[in-house]
Scaffold this motif. Structure first.
Motif, PDB file in Angstrom:
ATOM      1  N   LEU A 271      38.304  75.917  27.729  1.00 16.83           N
ATOM      2  CA  LEU A 271      37.025  76.013  27.024  1.00 16.83           C
ATOM      3  C   LEU A 271      36.084  76.965  27.749  1.00 16.83           C
ATOM      4  O   LEU A 271      35.389  77.773  27.105  1.00 16.83           O
TER       5      LEU A 271
ATOM      6  N   ILE B   4      33.095  73.079  19.266  1.00 14.98           N
ATOM      7  CA  ILE B   4      33.913  72.698  20.418  1.00 14.98           C
ATOM      8  C   ILE B   4      34.908  71.662  19.914  1.00 14.98           C
ATOM      9  O   ILE B   4      34.519  70.609  19.413  1.00 14.98           O
TER      10      ILE B   4
ATOM     11  N   CYS C  13      29.087  67.643  23.829  1.00 11.05           N
ATOM     12  CA  CYS C  13      29.894  68.067  24.982  1.00 11.05           C
ATOM     13  C   CYS C  13      29.591  67.135  26.139  1.00 11.05           C
ATOM     14  O   CYS C  13      28.424  66.987  26.529  1.00 11.05           O
TER      15      CYS C  13
ATOM     16  N   ASP D  73      35.187  68.369  32.746  1.00  5.53           N
ATOM     17  CA  ASP D  73      36.374  67.510  32.712  1.00  5.53           C
ATOM     18  C   ASP D  73      36.720  67.124  34.148  1.00  5.53           C
ATOM     19  O   ASP D  73      37.194  67.942  34.931  1.00  5.53           O
TER      20      ASP D  73
ATOM     21  N   GLY E 168      29.730  70.277  18.147  1.00  8.69           N
ATOM     22  CA  GLY E 168      30.916  69.664  18.725  1.00  8.69           C
ATOM     23  C   GLY E 168      31.621  68.803  17.699  1.00  8.69           C
ATOM     24  O   GLY E 168      30.970  68.160  16.875  1.00  8.69           O
TER      25      GLY E 168
ATOM     26  N   GLY F 127      27.255  71.142  28.666  1.00  7.91           N
ATOM     27  CA  GLY F 127      26.923  70.947  27.263  1.00  7.91           C
ATOM     28  C   GLY F 127      25.435  71.037  27.009  1.00  7.91           C
ATOM     29  O   GLY F 127      24.989  71.641  26.024  1.00  7.91           O
TER      30      GLY F 127
ATOM     31  N   ALA G 150      24.863  65.653  25.015  1.00  8.60           N
ATOM     32  CA  ALA G 150      25.094  66.986  25.581  1.00  8.60           C
ATOM     33  C   ALA G 150      24.835  66.884  27.071  1.00  8.60           C
ATOM     34  O   ALA G 150      23.683  66.775  27.509  1.00  8.60           O
TER      35      ALA G 150
ATOM     36  N   ASN H  58      34.934  66.487  24.063  1.00  5.36           N
ATOM     37  CA  ASN H  58      34.550  67.892  24.180  1.00  5.36           C
ATOM     38  C   ASN H  58      34.154  68.271  25.609  1.00  5.36           C
ATOM     39  O   ASN H  58      33.277  69.113  25.830  1.00  5.36           O
TER      40      ASN H  58
ATOM     41  N   VAL I 245      34.419  69.967  29.320  1.00  2.00           N
ATOM     42  CA  VAL I 245      34.665  71.369  29.649  1.00  2.00           C
ATOM     43  C   VAL I 245      35.954  71.496  30.456  1.00  2.00           C
ATOM     44  O   VAL I 245      36.011  71.128  31.628  1.00  2.00           O
TER      45      VAL I 245
END
Length: 266
Positions: A36, A23, A66, A70, A60, A118, A114, A30, A32
């Motif tokens: 992605l 990623i 991740c 976002d 990542g 993630g 994560a 990273n 989302v």
């Protein structure tokens, strides 16, 4: 061979028969993005057909595996009006199903936290290595969302309902060493040893009997794949509904505005 030009948010490196998928949004931890999400929905089908590899490593770039969704993307959706969730729901289902269906072993190299999506994508991998100190969490509920991207499918399958419900309903993180103890992941290793531990394991897998390994993976995933049409589809539908609540708007906007959310239950 894999057409890497189709990807912007993911990058690929090869070492013999081992293909690493990274990623590649380190400036966003990273997180989302829509891009992605779309690329993840096709990458596992593409690597499954890649003639140059037998083993896949997912990781990542940078210090985070991740960071989850976002929030700026989600806030933009709220501002501009939510599109029908059926399109995004199909993308989410393709991500999970294509990862479970990929016949090649997929090793997660969790180099840092994560979160949310993630965590789900890492835990759906066949073998998970994580750096000590890395955290796993599914904090969908903390922004007023249902855990619809596969968390409700994979957490109970790995650690049982008692513990899984706690982590899904609270959104609390679990550190890699404790995750290994509970069976959420296979291996927690010192961060400075993670690269070599994963590389050594991947080389060992690449020397194995590939047909036997692939058929065994497919057999081991039958139970999870059967739940796609029940647990996953219901989770996606419930997430779609939760996107239209006041609590979801409050969760996203409070995160963007860096304040504590005030949920009302609506």
């Amino acid at each position: 061979m894999l057409d890497e030009s189709r990807y912007e948010a993911l990058k690929f490196t090869r070492n013999g028969r081992v293909l690493t998928v990274s990623i590649n949004l380190p400036d966003k931890a990273n997180a989302v993005t829509h891009q992605l999400h779309v690329e993840m929905s096709r990458v596992f089908d593409d690597v499954a057909d890649d003639a140059g590899s037998d083993i896949i490593v997912l990781t990542g770039e940078g210090k985070v595996f991740c960071a989850g969704g976002d929030m700026n993307w989600l806030a933009g959706e709220l501002e501009n009006g939510l599109a029908p969730f059926i399109v995004e729901g199909r993308v989410m289902k393709r991500i999970v199903s294509s990862l479970l269906d990929c016949p090649k072993p997929v090793i997660a190299k969790v180099n840092g936290d994560a979160m949310g999506f993630g965590a789900t994508i890492a835990l759906l991998c066949d073998v998970v290595f994580a750096a000590e100190g890395a955290r796993f969490a599914d904090p969908h509920v903390k922004v007023g969302l249902v855990a619809g991207d596969g968390g409700a499918l994979i957490w109970p399958a790995l650690i049982g309902y008692g513990k899984a419900r706690h982590y899904l309903l609270s959104g609390d993180p679990i550190e890699a060493t404790e995750a290994e103890r509970l069976g959420l992941i296979a291996f927690a290793v010192p961060g400075d040893q993670l690269d070599e531990e994963v590389a050594s394991y991947a080389r060992r897998m690449a020397r194995g009997a590939q047909s036997a390994i692939r058929y065994t993976k497919i057999a081991a995933n039958i139970g999870l794949r059967e739940k796609l049409t029940s647990v996953l589809e219901a989770s996606i539908a419930f997430e779609g509904l939760s996107r239209h609540t006041d609590d979801y708007r409050e969760g996203v906007m409070s995160f963007v505005e860096k304040r504590r959310p005030t949920f009302t239950g609506f």
